[in-house]
Design a protein around this motif. Structure first.
Motif, mmCIF file in Angstrom:
data_model
loop_
_atom_site.group_PDB
_atom_site.id
_atom_site.type_symbol
_atom_site.label_atom_id
_atom_site.label_comp_id
_atom_site.label_asym_id
_atom_site.label_seq_id
_atom_site.Cartn_x
_atom_site.Cartn_y
_atom_site.Cartn_z
ATOM 1 N N THR A 1 -3.347 -4.465 -3.571
ATOM 2 C CA THR A 1 -2.478 -5.156 -2.862
ATOM 3 C C THR A 1 -0.930 -4.890 -2.901
ATOM 4 N N VAL A 2 -0.467 -4.890 -1.604
ATOM 5 C CA VAL A 2 1.137 -4.554 -1.743
ATOM 6 C C VAL A 2 1.956 -5.615 -1.541
ATOM 7 N N PHE A 3 2.775 -6.023 -2.605
ATOM 8 C CA PHE A 3 3.678 -7.260 -2.608
ATOM 9 C C PHE A 3 5.169 -6.678 -2.463
ATOM 10 N N ARG A 4 5.943 -7.759 -1.834
ATOM 11 C CA ARG A 4 7.533 -7.402 -1.757
ATOM 12 C C ARG A 4 7.782 -7.746 -3.112
ATOM 13 N N THR A 5 9.009 -7.386 -3.298
ATOM 14 C CA THR A 5 9.452 -7.528 -4.878
ATOM 15 C C THR A 5 10.095 -8.821 -5.093
ATOM 16 N N ASP A 6 9.848 -9.836 -3.831
ATOM 17 C CA ASP A 6 9.951 -11.262 -3.960
ATOM 18 C C ASP A 6 8.602 -12.192 -4.058
ATOM 19 N N LEU A 7 7.633 -11.223 -4.295
ATOM 20 C CA LEU A 7 6.351 -11.295 -4.677
ATOM 21 C C LEU A 7 5.526 -12.169 -3.569
ATOM 22 N N ARG A 8 5.866 -11.769 -2.167
ATOM 23 C CA ARG A 8 5.392 -12.289 -1.083
ATOM 24 C C ARG A 8 4.273 -11.095 -0.836
ATOM 25 N N PRO A 9 3.032 -11.247 -0.416
ATOM 26 C CA PRO A 9 1.851 -10.333 -0.184
ATOM 27 C C PRO A 9 2.358 -9.681 1.165
ATOM 28 N N LEU A 10 1.873 -8.551 1.142
ATOM 29 C CA LEU A 10 2.048 -7.748 2.540
ATOM 30 C C LEU A 10 0.740 -7.446 3.055
ATOM 31 N N ARG A 11 0.034 -6.464 2.254
ATOM 32 C CA ARG A 11 -1.344 -5.880 2.891
ATOM 33 C C ARG A 11 -2.097 -5.694 1.698
ATOM 34 N N SER A 12 -3.433 -5.772 2.027
ATOM 35 C CA SER A 12 -4.441 -5.822 0.896
ATOM 36 C C SER A 12 -5.622 -4.714 1.256
ATOM 37 N N LEU A 13 -6.168 -4.107 0.237
ATOM 38 C CA LEU A 13 -7.399 -3.134 0.631
ATOM 39 C C LEU A 13 -8.295 -3.217 -0.118
ATOM 40 N N GLN A 14 -9.493 -3.603 0.378
ATOM 41 C CA GLN A 14 -10.944 -3.646 -0.387
ATOM 42 C C GLN A 14 -11.198 -2.192 -0.962
ATOM 43 N N LEU A 15 -11.636 -2.101 -2.165
ATOM 44 C CA LEU A 15 -12.139 -0.821 -2.515
ATOM 45 C C LEU A 15 -13.724 -1.044 -3.081
ATOM 46 N N ASP A 16 -14.466 0.092 -3.150
ATOM 47 C CA ASP A 16 -15.739 0.035 -3.453
ATOM 48 C C ASP A 16 -16.214 -0.217 -4.974
ATOM 49 N N GLY A 17 -15.019 0.206 -5.637
ATOM 50 C CA GLY A 17 -15.275 0.176 -7.007
ATOM 51 C C GLY A 17 -14.086 -0.556 -7.836
ATOM 52 N N THR A 18 -14.196 -1.117 -9.076
ATOM 53 C CA THR A 18 -13.134 -1.840 -9.592
ATOM 54 C C THR A 18 -11.959 -0.864 -9.993
ATOM 55 N N PRO A 19 -10.748 -1.319 -9.498
ATOM 56 C CA PRO A 19 -9.671 -0.452 -9.771
ATOM 57 C C PRO A 19 -8.890 -0.381 -11.228
ATOM 58 N N ASN B 1 -17.316 5.341 -10.650
ATOM 59 C CA ASN B 1 -17.076 6.320 -11.258
ATOM 60 C C ASN B 1 -16.430 7.646 -10.388
ATOM 61 N N ARG B 2 -15.286 6.960 -9.881
ATOM 62 C CA ARG B 2 -14.875 7.902 -8.556
ATOM 63 C C ARG B 2 -13.320 7.487 -8.825
ATOM 64 N N VAL B 3 -12.394 8.440 -8.045
ATOM 65 C CA VAL B 3 -11.290 8.479 -7.839
ATOM 66 C C VAL B 3 -10.947 8.213 -6.273
ATOM 67 N N ALA B 4 -10.123 7.040 -5.910
ATOM 68 C CA ALA B 4 -9.972 7.064 -4.352
ATOM 69 C C ALA B 4 -8.667 7.450 -4.112
ATOM 70 N N VAL B 5 -8.516 8.334 -3.155
ATOM 71 C CA VAL B 5 -7.208 8.651 -2.677
ATOM 72 C C VAL B 5 -6.703 7.535 -1.850
ATOM 73 N N VAL B 6 -5.483 7.117 -1.676
ATOM 74 C CA VAL B 6 -5.084 6.035 -0.926
ATOM 75 C C VAL B 6 -3.787 6.345 -0.204
ATOM 76 N N ASP B 7 -3.537 6.309 1.158
ATOM 77 C CA ASP B 7 -2.214 6.538 1.885
ATOM 78 C C ASP B 7 -1.573 5.092 1.675
ATOM 79 N N LEU B 8 -0.579 5.318 0.981
ATOM 80 C CA LEU B 8 0.176 3.787 0.825
ATOM 81 C C LEU B 8 1.014 3.245 1.972
ATOM 82 N N ASP B 9 1.296 4.374 3.046
ATOM 83 C CA ASP B 9 1.971 3.776 4.187
ATOM 84 C C ASP B 9 0.775 3.202 5.071
ATOM 85 N N ARG B 10 -0.293 3.551 5.136
ATOM 86 C CA ARG B 10 -1.552 2.789 6.138
ATOM 87 C C ARG B 10 -2.093 1.909 5.282
#
Length: 322
Positions: A253-271, A291-300
């Motif tokens: 989950t991406v949060f603003r530095t004022d702690l408000r949530p912006l967007r969240s991404l569901q993953l297949d494994g435990t991050p 047992n994988r590494v996910a590559v995540v585009d942070l802009d999208r």
């Protein structure tokens, strides 16, 4: 070397490489992120955990935790492993006894190394880690079961989290005469990060299911937000955004530095941990269970790739192509 082998070697040298600590394979492995190919694995004693890399990308330093999880009973390890990133080999081992269960690792802009003993609640310092044979300094944190820490860029301040004391300790790594300053941001604080201006410390309080912003000088809580789940790791993305891993919901989950949530991404494994590309809006997310590494585009905030690893990938560092 044949022409095809030479071409493959040159391609590997030109690729971004992710260095991954694989806890239950007891190794550090090098992966070509474009193809996902494992280039080399360096075997280590059981259960290495956290890792940092110097500014020249010459050496990586890995703490020997020596047990699988913080809840695992045992003496654990008492060493720092020095990994040669050019030779992709174990260069040597620094003995830290009697300081054991070495977990949190940090390195400052002067390439001075720091390692946290969970069992002894002491932060160790290595002024010249490329050659040091033992710690050159040590300061007590006054926490209990000190697991991770965040370091200021100049190395003059460190913030250690105590899993059993439920505290954050502000210590001065280069002046043990200054007593630690302690505060309680919530229950089971584990991960933290500093804002870009180093005026605010952000903490994930796991049992409180909260994200907390603290004054980095006084440790007074400025704001706190219940976010649910289990916020294991917190990272600073830029002046306005934070990235939080939730190991209960398996989300980023991406949060603003004022702690408000912006967007969240569901993953297949435990991050379990995230490594950020130094020049691109990409995150490399180690996932337990799959047992994988996910590559995540942070802009999208979308998964754009990934690859398989060995058992229990954890902390990692991205080495960009030269």
């Amino acid at each position: 070397m044949s022409a095809s082998a030479l071409g493959a070697a040159r391609a590997a040298e030109a690729a971004d490489v992710l260095v991954v600590v694989e806890k239950s394979s007891h190794a550090v492995s090098f992966y070509d992120v474009s193809s996902g190919r494992r280039l080399r694995s360096v075997g280590l004693p059981d259960y290495p955990h956290e890792m940092v890399v110097d500014s020249h990308r010459r050496f990586a330093y890995v703490g020997h935790y020596g047990v699988r999880m913080s809840s695992t009973v045992g003496e654990g390890g008492a060493a720092v492993f020095v990994i040669d990133l050019v030779e992709r080999s174990l260069a040597r081992t620094i003995d830290t006894r009697p300081f054991n269960r070495i977990h949190g690792m940090g390195i400052d802009r002067h390439d001075r190394l720091y390692a946290l003993s969970e069992e002894k609640a002491v932060l160790l310092g290595f002024d010249t880690p490329a050659t040091d044979q033992a710690p050159t300094r040590a300061v007590p944190t006054h926490g209990v079961k000190t697991h991770l820490f965040t370091l200021s860029r100049d190395g003059e301040r460190a913030y250690a989290t105590g899993l059993l004391s439920h505290t954050v300790s502000l210590v001065r790594p280069h002046d043990a005469s200054v007593p630690p300053l302690l505060a309680t941001p919530g229950q089971l604080p584990e991960s933290s990060c500093l804002s870009r201006d180093e005026k605010t410390l952000f903490v994930g309080a796991r049992k409180s299911s909260s994200l907390v912003a603290m004054d980095a000088r006084t440790l007074k809580v400025r704001r706190s937000r219940k976010i649910g789940g289990d916020p294991l790791r917190v990272y600073t993305l830029d002046d306005e955004r934070l990235l939080v891993t939730d190991i209960a919901a398996n989300t980023l989950t991406v949060f603003r530095t004022d702690l408000r949530p912006l967007r969240s991404l569901q993953l297949d494994g435990t991050p379990s941990a995230v490594s950020l590309h130094p020049g691109k809006p990409l995150a490399y997310v180690s996932q337990l269970g799959t047992n994988r590494v996910a590559v995540v585009d942070l802009d999208r905030l979308a998964v754009v790739g990934g690859f398989a690893t060995q058992l229990e990938p954890d902390s990692s560092v991205l080495l960009p192509a030269p």
